[in-house]
Design an enzyme around this catalytic site. Structure first.
Site, PDB file in Angstrom:
ATOM      1  N   ASP A   1       0.817  -1.209   0.000  1.00  0.00           N
ATOM      2  CA  ASP A   1       0.000   0.000   0.000  1.00  0.00           C
ATOM      3  C   ASP A   1       0.856   1.267   0.000  1.00  0.00           C
ATOM      4  O   ASP A   1       1.803   1.392   0.793  1.00  0.00           O
ATOM      5  CB  ASP A   1      -0.903  -0.011   1.249  1.00  0.00           C
ATOM      6  CG  ASP A   1      -1.751   1.228   1.370  1.00  0.00           C
ATOM      7  OD1 ASP A   1      -2.664   1.407   0.543  1.00  0.00           O
ATOM      8  OD2 ASP A   1      -1.495   2.032   2.293  1.00  0.00           O
TER       9      ASP A   1
ATOM     10  N   GLU B   1       1.567  -0.057  -4.817  1.00  0.00           N
ATOM     11  CA  GLU B   1       0.696   1.082  -5.121  1.00  0.00           C
ATOM     12  C   GLU B   1       1.551   2.324  -4.947  1.00  0.00           C
ATOM     13  O   GLU B   1       2.132   2.536  -3.879  1.00  0.00           O
ATOM     14  CB  GLU B   1      -0.505   1.153  -4.184  1.00  0.00           C
ATOM     15  CG  GLU B   1      -1.409   2.342  -4.496  1.00  0.00           C
ATOM     16  CD  GLU B   1      -2.315   2.761  -3.348  1.00  0.00           C
ATOM     17  OE1 GLU B   1      -3.325   3.440  -3.614  1.00  0.00           O
ATOM     18  OE2 GLU B   1      -2.007   2.436  -2.183  1.00  0.00           O
TER      19      GLU B   1
END
EC number: 3.2.1.141
Length: 576
Positions: A245, A282
């Site tokens: 993330d 990401e």
């Protein structure tokens, strides 16, 4: 049975083990680790007492938290006899299709075991990887998962570590790989005791919390805390990939970035276990350094999410231009993004007010290293009301978006329910037990969207249990009307990816794009395959011919066979 309890805690002068109601003094090594050997049962409850504070706090590497993140940890070992995947050799990401889901809302029951009951649907759909939003320990019963504070645990309400083991095994039995979403850029606001042990946190903050100490004094053990957590998912839980993330929020100024170090150790473990282990980032940086091989001076990750592809497709189809969609929307921009991976590659971003990104060397980096999608949990849940694209687009427009993603050279990813145009929203939901934290979250959400002109009464309260309940998929929709038709289209598109090598060809030098800005059509050429899309409500004639393989609305060919008439808001895939 004797068990060694260990914890890295250089900050306190003394550390005691609280084990099944009894205290045990621990010994300190020069490296800041404390240890004690003592008898314990396989499911003993324990915690640590630091210095003069009488509070018992959980183990930072706790394998299980039966009563929540503020309570005692529990010893736990997975039952290896449960595994039936000894023949599983893994899956490479290239050529695959990812399906992102949230365990709590994927099914009515919201558990790992309930998710197993839907895996056959995913197999029939044609996906090859299940990507699970974060499931590590957080305070409360439900949220998106990005407020985790105990990285080594698995949320009990979903089924705990044993439930995750059963889900992974069931996926492997069906030929599905498993990607787990993990968060190494911040910790949640409730239940983070790490600073009491040592220098886990650094000065400064990112958008979600205090910066983690990956580069300052004593950061070596903090880096190991993250890397060993990642490796544990691979080795103990048989996970096939990790989605990392918001890596742009990881603050690391060392010569060998945390991500590169993780890539090195993941490759080493992959060689040992004999199956592919995948790292997907990401990132908001538009920097191909992440996915450039280490031999080319990059970090060596396998893939990254590509928001530019999403924005270019979504803005062109939907007409939305607010916020970060401001630079997107033209077919020229869509064509360039499809050809090069990034829209912003050293170009000016009006949303940021500066130049952004850098070009991709498509000779070194295949398109399969970019994950493409029509929507994600962010692109739905971070809208004010959590409305999916199907709430404001026609089924034909949804089909066009799907064709542009699923017939692209990029690695496609679906967000749960997308394949049938789910009528349920995916809203931002929390369950903070602390009233003040819950109130601050709700008020902050309303204030954020009020700045963009939304009526605060329209913004769902994240703390309202109904916000969570509304976000659960309605599986009764699949067989009816446009839902069934869209589902058939998704299945058809994914079937074509399996049939035609041109559609999984990852090299962008083999892709060309034609378009007409005025008539709003675009044709993506994939070898002998043409993906022709009409983004306007009116029929258009595109200057390509061929045998239709799949269409949303039936096209017609001219007498010469060199042009095709496509109805409004439709696509057709042609074989030359």
């Amino acid at each position: 049975m004797s068990h060694r309890f260990e914890v890295w805690a250089p900050t306190p002068d003394t550390v005691r083990l609280h084990l099944d109601g009894e205290l045990h003094d621990m010994q300190k090594r020069d490296d800041g680790w404390w240890f004690v050997d003592t008898d314990a049962s396989p499911d003993s409850r324990y915690g640590f007492v630091l210095g003069d504070d009488d509070a018992v706090i959980p183990d930072p590497r706790s394998p299980r938290q039966p009563e929540g993140v503020h309570e005692l940890s529990q010893l736990h070992q997975l039952d290896t006899s449960v595994w039936t995947d000894s023949g599983w050799t893994g899956r490479q990401l290239q050529g695959g299709v990812v399906y992102e889901l949230h365990i709590g809302t994927f099914t009515p029951d919201g558990t790992f075991d309930a998710a197993i009951g839907k895996l056959d649907h995913l197999v029939e759909l044609g996906v090859t990887f299940v990507e699970i939003m974060p499931v590590n320990g957080f305070n409360g019963t439900h949220n998106w998962g990005y407020d985790g504070v105990l990285w080594y645990t698995v949320h009990e309400a979903y089924g705990g570590p044993d439930g995750l083991q059963r889900l992974v095994d069931a996926c492997h039995v069906r030929g599905l790989g498993v990607v787990l979403d993990v968060v190494y850029n911040h910790l949640g606001p409730s239940g983070n005791y790490l600073e009491r042990f040592g220098a886990y946190m650094a000065q400064g903050a990112n958008s979600w919390g205090q910066t983690i100490n990956y580069a300052g004094p004593d950061s070596g053990n903090v880096r190991r805390y993250a890397i060993e957590n990642a490796l544990r998912w691979f080795s103990e839980f048989h996970i096939d990939g990790l989605r990392l993330d918001a890596v742009h929020a990881i603050a690391d100024t060392t010569a060998v970035h945390l991500l590169e170090e993780l890539a090195i150790e993941t490759r080493r473990l992959s060689a040992h276990v004999g199956r592919p282990l995948t790292l997907i980032a990401e990132s908001d940086l538009n920097d191909p350094m992440l996915i450039t091989p280490r031999s080319g001076g990059g970090y060596g990750l396998d893939a990254q999410w590509d928001d530019d592809l999403h924005h270019a497709i979504h803005a062109a189809v939907s007409g939305e231009r607010q916020g970060y969609y401001g630079d997107f929307g033209s077919l020229k921009g869509l064509a360039n993004t499809l050809r090069h991976g990034f829209f912003h590659a050293g170009t000016y971003s009006s949303f940021r007010g500066r130049n952004h990104g850098r070009p991709v060397d498509t000779r070194r980096v295949p398109a399969s290293s970019f994950v493409a999608y029509t929507t994600t949990h962010d692109q739905v849940g971070n809208r004010a009301t959590g409305d999916r694209p199907g709430f404001y687009l026609t089924p034909g427009q949804l089909a066009v978006k799907a064709a542009l993603v699923l017939a692209s050279p990029y690695t496609p990813m679906l967000f749960m329910g997308e394949e049938w145009g789910a009528s349920t929203p995916f809203q931002f939901f929390t369950s903070h037990p602390e009233p003040e934290l819950g109130k601050a979250t709700a008020e902050g959400r309303k204030a954020e969207f009020a700045e963009h002109g939304w009526d605060s009464d329209d913004i769902p309260d994240p703390q309202d249990p109904e916000t969570f309940q509304r976000s659960k998929l309605d599986w009764s929709e699949l067989g009816s009307g446009d839902h069934a038709r869209l589902l058939d289209t998704y299945r058809g598109l994914l079937s074509l990816r399996k049939q035609y090598a041109e559609l999984t060809d990852p090299w962008l030098e083999n892709l060309t794009v034609d378009y007409d800005e005025d008539e709003q059509w675009i044709v993506v050429h994939r070898g002998s395959i043409r993906v022709a899309c009409n983004l306007s409500p009116d029929p258009v004639t595109v200057p390509v011919g061929g045998t239709p393989l799949l269409s949303w609305e039936p096209p017609t060919s001219d007498e010469t066979g060199s042009a095709t008439r496509i109805p409004g808001y439709s696509f057709t895939i042609l074989a030359a």
